[in-house]
Design a protein around this motif. Structure first.
Motif, PDB file in Angstrom:
ATOM      1  N   ASP A 127       1.182  -1.002  -0.080  1.00  0.00           N
ATOM      2  CA  ASP A 127      -0.085  -0.280  -0.500  1.00  0.00           C
ATOM      3  C   ASP A 127       1.024   1.370  -0.049  1.00  0.00           C
ATOM      4  OD1 ASP A 127       0.706   0.932   2.723  1.00  0.00           O
ATOM      5  OD2 ASP A 127      -0.699  -0.474   3.687  1.00  0.00           O
ATOM      6  N   LEU A 128       0.664   2.407  -0.071  1.00  0.00           N
ATOM      7  CA  LEU A 128       1.352   3.868  -0.087  1.00  0.00           C
ATOM      8  C   LEU A 128       2.216   4.121   0.800  1.00  0.00           C
ATOM      9  CD1 LEU A 128      -1.036   5.977  -2.037  1.00  0.00           C
ATOM     10  CD2 LEU A 128       0.711   4.961  -2.989  1.00  0.00           C
ATOM     11  N   THR A 129       1.585   2.712   2.411  1.00  0.00           N
ATOM     12  CA  THR A 129       2.824   3.465   3.451  1.00  0.00           C
ATOM     13  C   THR A 129       4.522   2.866   3.118  1.00  0.00           C
ATOM     14  OG1 THR A 129       2.274   1.217   4.603  1.00  0.00           O
ATOM     15  CG2 THR A 129       0.666   3.473   5.114  1.00  0.00           C
ATOM     16  N   ALA A 136       4.027   8.849  -2.380  1.00  0.00           N
ATOM     17  CA  ALA A 136       2.275   8.558  -2.154  1.00  0.00           C
ATOM     18  C   ALA A 136       1.487  10.083  -2.779  1.00  0.00           C
ATOM     19  CB  ALA A 136       2.664   8.528  -0.721  1.00  0.00           C
ATOM     20  N   SER A 137       2.352  10.806  -2.053  1.00  0.00           N
ATOM     21  CA  SER A 137       0.744  12.163  -2.661  1.00  0.00           C
ATOM     22  C   SER A 137       0.814  12.376  -3.836  1.00  0.00           C
ATOM     23  CB  SER A 137       1.399  13.329  -1.369  1.00  0.00           C
ATOM     24  OG  SER A 137       2.401  13.383  -0.587  1.00  0.00           O
ATOM     25  N   HIS A 213      -6.686   7.397   1.754  1.00  0.00           N
ATOM     26  CA  HIS A 213      -5.422   7.844   2.808  1.00  0.00           C
ATOM     27  C   HIS A 213      -4.575   7.049   2.253  1.00  0.00           C
ATOM     28  CE1 HIS A 213      -6.594   4.576   5.895  1.00  0.00           C
ATOM     29  NE2 HIS A 213      -7.804   5.102   5.570  1.00  0.00           N
ATOM     30  N   HIS A 214      -3.239   6.306   2.738  1.00  0.00           N
ATOM     31  CA  HIS A 214      -2.187   5.324   2.146  1.00  0.00           C
ATOM     32  C   HIS A 214      -2.722   4.115   2.612  1.00  0.00           C
ATOM     33  CE1 HIS A 214      -0.837   9.875   3.778  1.00  0.00           C
ATOM     34  NE2 HIS A 214       0.241   9.353   2.485  1.00  0.00           N
ATOM     35  N   PRO A 244      -7.767  13.366   4.245  1.00  0.00           N
ATOM     36  CA  PRO A 244      -7.358  11.706   5.338  1.00  0.00           C
ATOM     37  C   PRO A 244      -5.818  11.799   5.017  1.00  0.00           C
ATOM     38  CG  PRO A 244      -9.166  11.119   4.347  1.00  0.00           C
ATOM     39  CD  PRO A 244      -8.854  13.565   3.920  1.00  0.00           C
ATOM     40  N   ALA A 245      -5.248  12.100   3.929  1.00  0.00           N
ATOM     41  CA  ALA A 245      -3.624  11.680   3.283  1.00  0.00           C
ATOM     42  C   ALA A 245      -3.290  12.702   4.924  1.00  0.00           C
ATOM     43  CB  ALA A 245      -3.696  12.281   2.112  1.00  0.00           C
ATOM     44  N   ILE A 246      -3.785  13.674   5.690  1.00  0.00           N
ATOM     45  CA  ILE A 246      -2.999  14.709   6.210  1.00  0.00           C
ATOM     46  C   ILE A 246      -2.753  14.515   7.710  1.00  0.00           C
ATOM     47  CG2 ILE A 246      -2.219  16.942   6.949  1.00  0.00           C
ATOM     48  CD1 ILE A 246      -2.121  16.484   3.693  1.00  0.00           C
TER      49      ILE A 246
END
Length: 321
Positions: A127-129, A136-137, A213-214, A244-246
């Motif tokens: 995943d984006l983590t 990711a952004s 989100h990530h 959520p991405a923040i």
């Protein structure tokens, strides 16, 4: 072979057991009741779609759903997602049908009455983590653009939600107990921003994944792309989806040399990739994080101090100047 309650991950059971119905519609049950029904729901879904368990892949779970790896009749990989019934899950199958696999996990079949979805198998380990914050952004921004489409009539309107939040935040700003725990000026600012956004109009025009989100973005090996999972949708404005991405990947934000600059940079990257207005995204993020903190305070959650600290930091970072 039937699915056994003994197979349920203990942490999943402990989490879901705390859930309470969020409305009084038929079929709404508390988490403990649903957990007792869950093994039967799995077996029914396996029979319904002629599936077999895939013993080579582990069970996955989230805050409200169990994910069971399966094989379809021809051997193709898939997953069953069985969710505890609640408001945010009611339209998940409709959103996935609307996107038809474009930027989101593909829905293969659904039984809304039981809260069961048959989905394509993605790479659950990726995943984006697992990528840099820069990558990711940019990926999140690109997904926001890819998921953008006209709102559907079944999606709840963001304008109504914002109006309720404006009233809630304004009332909280006059509550001495709440204002003692969360800065009054931030509650007032969030209430003013929410009212202004409602007054601007044009809020309910696009279908928006509000929990992008990530950890809600997985890798699709073929053809090789990031796609969204677990949609919580509104008929709204794509800028609402930036928040959520923040507030996610928070440990990485805290490790940055300058927290405020780091969070602001995330907004700029996401909005640049999505073609959005960073200032509008900042305003909506302030409303969302302030309301999140307020709801945590009202609910007396165990992690309320952490939630408030994070929310204050984000609001400061979103303020211009």
């Amino acid at each position: 072979m039937t699915f056994s309650a003994a197979e349920l991950p203990p942490a999943f059971v402990a989490t879901v057991a705390q859930h309470r119905p969020d409305d009084d519609r038929p079929g709404r049950v508390d988490g403990e009741t649903w957990l007792r029904r869950l093994p039967g729901l799995v077996d029914e879904a396996l029979d319904r779609w002629s599936l077999t368990r895939d013993g080579q892949a582990p069970l996955r779970w989230g805050f409200t759903a169990l994910v069971v790896p399966v094989r379809r009749p021809r051997g193709d990989a898939g997953v069953l997602k069985i969710g505890w019934p609640h408001v945010e899950s009611d339209t998940e199958h409709l959103a996935l049908r609307a996107w038809r696999g474009r930027g989101a996990v593909e829905l293969l079949a659904a039984d809304p009455a039981s809260g069961t979805l048959l989905l394509e198998r993605l790479d659950a380990e990726r995943d984006l983590t697992t990528v840099s914050m820069l990558d990711a952004s940019e990926a999140l921004g690109q997904l926001l653009a890819r998921l953008d489409r006209p709102a559907s009539p079944w999606a709840p309107p963001l304008s109504e939600q914002l109006a309720r939040q404006a009233d809630r935040l304004a009332a909280a700003a006059t509550d001495a107990d709440v204002a003692h725990r969360f800065p009054r000026r931030m509650l007032q600012q969030a209430a003013s921003l929410a009212s202004g956004l409602v007054g601007d109009g044009g809020l309910d025009e696009r279908l928006v994944h509000t929990d992008l989100h990530h950890a809600n973005v997985l890798w699709r090996p073929q053809p090789g792309e990031w796609v969204a999972i677990d949609p919580k949708t509104v008929a709204g404005d794509p800028h609402w989806a930036v928040a959520p991405a923040i507030w996610n990947r928070w440990s990485g934000a805290l490790a940055a040399p300058d927290l405020r600059s780091h969070l602001s940079f995330r907004v700029e990257l996401i909005c640049g990739a999505a073609g959005l207005d960073p200032d509008r995204a900042r305003a909506m993020t302030i409303v969302r994080v302030a309301d999140n903190a307020l709801r945590s305070i009202r609910a007396g959650r165990d992690d309320v101090a952490e939630e408030v600290t994070r929310s204050v930091a984000i609001v400061k970072a979103m303020q211009r100047g």
